[in-house]
Design a protein around this motif. Structure first.
Motif, mmCIF file in Angstrom:
data_model
loop_
_atom_site.group_PDB
_atom_site.id
_atom_site.type_symbol
_atom_site.label_atom_id
_atom_site.label_comp_id
_atom_site.label_asym_id
_atom_site.label_seq_id
_atom_site.Cartn_x
_atom_site.Cartn_y
_atom_site.Cartn_z
ATOM 1 N N ILE A 1 29.684 40.415 45.086
ATOM 2 C CA ILE A 1 29.770 40.718 43.656
ATOM 3 C C ILE A 1 29.008 39.647 42.875
ATOM 4 O O ILE A 1 29.316 38.464 42.985
ATOM 5 N N PRO A 2 28.013 40.028 42.085
ATOM 6 C CA PRO A 2 27.262 39.010 41.322
ATOM 7 C C PRO A 2 28.089 38.501 40.149
ATOM 8 O O PRO A 2 28.951 39.222 39.631
ATOM 9 N N PRO A 3 27.862 37.268 39.709
ATOM 10 C CA PRO A 3 28.541 36.787 38.496
ATOM 11 C C PRO A 3 28.165 37.668 37.304
ATOM 12 O O PRO A 3 26.988 37.876 37.024
ATOM 13 N N ILE A 4 29.177 38.221 36.633
ATOM 14 C CA ILE A 4 28.940 39.145 35.524
ATOM 15 C C ILE A 4 29.056 38.362 34.221
ATOM 16 O O ILE A 4 30.142 37.997 33.793
ATOM 17 N N ARG A 5 27.916 38.102 33.614
ATOM 18 C CA ARG A 5 27.881 37.362 32.361
ATOM 19 C C ARG A 5 27.921 38.337 31.193
ATOM 20 O O ARG A 5 28.540 39.357 31.278
ATOM 21 N N GLY A 6 27.327 37.987 30.085
ATOM 22 C CA GLY A 6 27.301 38.874 28.927
ATOM 23 C C GLY A 6 28.148 38.391 27.780
ATOM 24 O O GLY A 6 27.933 38.790 26.636
ATOM 25 N N LEU A 7 29.158 37.556 28.066
ATOM 26 C CA LEU A 7 30.030 37.002 27.033
ATOM 27 C C LEU A 7 30.137 35.499 27.237
ATOM 28 O O LEU A 7 29.951 35.007 28.356
ATOM 29 N N PRO A 8 30.446 34.742 26.180
ATOM 30 C CA PRO A 8 30.627 33.296 26.355
ATOM 31 C C PRO A 8 31.768 32.992 27.327
ATOM 32 O O PRO A 8 32.723 33.763 27.462
ATOM 33 N N GLY A 9 31.663 31.890 27.997
ATOM 34 C CA GLY A 9 32.696 31.496 28.946
ATOM 35 C C GLY A 9 32.293 31.754 30.371
ATOM 36 O O GLY A 9 31.147 32.084 30.686
ATOM 37 N N ARG A 10 33.280 31.630 31.260
ATOM 38 C CA ARG A 10 33.024 31.770 32.688
ATOM 39 C C ARG A 10 32.708 33.225 33.044
ATOM 40 O O ARG A 10 33.411 34.139 32.602
ATOM 41 N N PRO A 11 31.676 33.463 33.839
ATOM 42 C CA PRO A 11 31.371 34.844 34.241
ATOM 43 C C PRO A 11 32.434 35.409 35.174
ATOM 44 O O PRO A 11 33.126 34.668 35.875
ATOM 45 N N LEU A 12 32.536 36.727 35.170
ATOM 46 C CA LEU A 12 33.457 37.401 36.087
ATOM 47 C C LEU A 12 32.852 37.396 37.480
ATOM 48 O O LEU A 12 31.690 37.746 37.667
ATOM 49 N N SER A 13 33.646 37.004 38.459
ATOM 50 C CA SER A 13 33.139 37.017 39.833
ATOM 51 C C SER A 13 34.250 37.301 40.842
ATOM 52 O O SER A 13 33.993 37.907 41.882
ATOM 53 N N LYS A 14 35.472 36.872 40.553
ATOM 54 C CA LYS A 14 36.577 37.056 41.496
ATOM 55 C C LYS A 14 37.505 38.156 41.001
ATOM 56 O O LYS A 14 38.097 38.040 39.937
ATOM 57 N N PRO A 15 37.633 39.262 41.741
ATOM 58 C CA PRO A 15 38.517 40.350 41.303
ATOM 59 C C PRO A 15 39.976 39.897 41.251
ATOM 60 O O PRO A 15 40.387 38.970 41.951
ATOM 61 N N ARG A 16 40.740 40.564 40.429
ATOM 62 C CA ARG A 16 42.169 40.289 40.378
ATOM 63 C C ARG A 16 42.913 41.028 41.499
ATOM 64 O O ARG A 16 43.802 40.475 42.135
ATOM 65 N N ILE A 17 42.526 42.273 41.704
ATOM 66 C CA ILE A 17 43.187 43.132 42.693
ATOM 67 C C ILE A 17 42.115 43.904 43.444
ATOM 68 O O ILE A 17 41.127 44.356 42.855
ATOM 69 N N ILE A 18 42.297 44.053 44.752
ATOM 70 C CA ILE A 18 41.431 44.897 45.578
ATOM 71 C C ILE A 18 42.251 46.082 46.065
ATOM 72 O O ILE A 18 43.334 45.913 46.638
ATOM 73 N N GLN A 19 41.739 47.293 45.830
ATOM 74 C CA GLN A 19 42.381 48.512 46.318
ATOM 75 C C GLN A 19 41.505 49.149 47.395
ATOM 76 O O GLN A 19 40.278 49.118 47.301
ATOM 77 N N ALA A 20 42.154 49.733 48.395
ATOM 78 C CA ALA A 20 41.411 50.379 49.480
ATOM 79 C C ALA A 20 42.335 51.327 50.224
ATOM 80 O O ALA A 20 43.562 51.286 50.068
ATOM 81 N N ASP A 21 41.734 52.172 51.070
ATOM 82 C CA ASP A 21 42.527 53.102 51.864
ATOM 83 C C ASP A 21 42.954 52.457 53.182
ATOM 84 O O ASP A 21 42.730 51.266 53.413
ATOM 85 N N ARG A 22 43.548 53.233 54.053
ATOM 86 C CA ARG A 22 44.113 52.706 55.299
ATOM 87 C C ARG A 22 43.067 52.111 56.235
ATOM 88 O O ARG A 22 43.401 51.327 57.114
ATOM 89 N N GLY A 23 41.824 52.502 56.070
ATOM 90 C CA GLY A 23 40.787 51.959 56.924
ATOM 91 C C GLY A 23 40.597 50.461 56.762
ATOM 92 O O GLY A 23 39.974 49.819 57.611
ATOM 93 N N TYR A 24 41.120 49.907 55.686
ATOM 94 C CA TYR A 24 40.964 48.474 55.405
ATOM 95 C C TYR A 24 42.260 47.705 55.648
ATOM 96 O O TYR A 24 42.378 46.552 55.228
ATOM 97 N N ASP A 25 43.202 48.318 56.322
ATOM 98 C CA ASP A 25 44.499 47.675 56.555
ATOM 99 C C ASP A 25 44.409 46.738 57.763
ATOM 100 O O ASP A 25 44.442 47.189 58.915
ATOM 101 N N HIS A 26 44.292 45.454 57.499
ATOM 102 C CA HIS A 26 44.311 44.451 58.561
ATOM 103 C C HIS A 26 44.636 43.111 57.918
ATOM 104 O O HIS A 26 43.933 42.654 57.014
ATOM 105 N N ASP A 27 45.685 42.461 58.387
ATOM 106 C CA ASP A 27 46.114 41.191 57.798
ATOM 107 C C ASP A 27 45.068 40.096 57.966
ATOM 108 O O ASP A 27 45.009 39.153 57.171
ATOM 109 N N LYS A 28 44.247 40.204 59.009
ATOM 110 C CA LYS A 28 43.191 39.207 59.207
ATOM 111 C C LYS A 28 42.262 39.134 58.004
ATOM 112 O O LYS A 28 41.712 38.069 57.683
ATOM 113 N N TYR A 29 42.049 40.260 57.320
ATOM 114 C CA TYR A 29 41.159 40.305 56.167
ATOM 115 C C TYR A 29 41.928 40.183 54.856
ATOM 116 O O TYR A 29 41.317 39.869 53.823
ATOM 117 N N ARG A 30 43.220 40.454 54.891
ATOM 118 C CA ARG A 30 44.014 40.255 53.681
ATOM 119 C C ARG A 30 44.198 38.772 53.365
ATOM 120 O O ARG A 30 44.115 38.357 52.210
#
Length: 268
Positions: free
Chosen positions: A166-195
């Motif tokens: 994810i690229p740093p999303i600028r456009g407004l003063p302050g720190r750019p957006l880069s780290k999501p708050r929440i990640i949603q996915a289906d069962r194909g992404y269910d693995h604690d190693k990646y959580r």
């Protein structure tokens, strides 16, 4: 040239990002280089229609298909589409079109004609050669990053690379957006190693668990990434991978993401 393929406002954003032409020799300058806008119109025509390079209409004034192919490769290597994508995301944020409440990941497999880098036996297509588009979007379905792999790569292996891409999303003063708050996915992404690495970064995960009953309710918000994948595959050149070189197909994917961002920016 048909300006409906490439409107003036979008071209005004792209033109400053293109690398300057190589200097011509004084004694033997050779033929004049093709116009960048005409070449880009030819590239977009191939992306949207899916026709072979050699069938590009001469009326576009973009020269031969091979000339467009070479220019597309050079622009991809120069990082033009990454910079354009970052610029459009910044404008979307400035226009209050970025919903950072969550990010959503998903993937889709496509058939690949022949072999090449980032192809593999597709388990959903009788092991025929194929590739996979891995996508992450924000809450409204605006594409943030896309990764190309072979069709035999498990979805969950690209979860962390997608978040990191994810690229740093600028456009407004302050720190750019880069780290999501929440990640949603289906069962194909269910693995604690990646959580765990995501949790260590302060990112919550809402991922359906395997071997549980359906009805988690995540589909009410997760459907937007599937819609964006459908938007990507409305570009006919992305439905089947004809490019043996991965860099060319990746260029097409990134251009398509930029066009989707541009359409969302111009949407009333």
């Amino acid at each position: 040239m048909d300006k409906s393929i490439l409107d003036d406002e979008l071209w005004a954003l792209i033109a400053p990002l293109l690398p300057p032409p190589k200097p011509r020799r004084a004694k033997y300058p050779g033929r004049l280089p093709l116009d960048d806008r005409a070449v880009l119109a030819g590239i977009l025509f191939v992306l949207q229609s899916g026709i072979p390079w050699e069938m590009l209409p001469k009326e576009l004034g973009c020269g031969s298909g091979m000339s467009c192919w070479r220019r597309l490769r050079a622009w991809q290597e120069a990082g033009v589409w990454d910079r354009l994508h970052a610029l459009l995301l910044a404008q979307l944020r400035l226009a209050d079109r970025i919903d950072w409440s969550r990010c959503i990941v998903d993937s889709a497999s496509i058939r690949a004609v022949g072999a090449g880098p980032k192809t593999g036996p597709n388990p959903t297509d009788r092991a025929r050669p194929g590739s996979k588009h891995h996508l992450i979007t924000e809450a409204q379905g605006i594409p943030l990053a896309v990764i190309l792999t072979g069709a035999n790569r498990n979805d969950v292996t690209q979860l962390l690379p997608l978040v990191a891409a994810i690229p740093p999303i600028r456009g407004l003063p302050g720190r750019p957006l880069s780290k999501p708050r929440i990640i949603q996915a289906d069962r194909g992404y269910d693995h604690d190693k990646y959580r765990r690495p995501l949790h260590a970064q302060g990112i919550r995960t809402l991922i359906a668990r395997r071997n549980t009953l359906h009805g988690s309710g995540l589909g009410k918000t997760r459907w937007v990434v599937e819609r964006t994948i459908s938007w990507l595959h409305n570009f006919r050149r992305l439905r089947v991978r004809f490019e043996r070189l991965a860099i060319i197909h990746e260029a097409f994917i990134k251009i398509a993401c930029c066009i989707i961002c541009w359409r969302q920016l111009k949407r009333p």
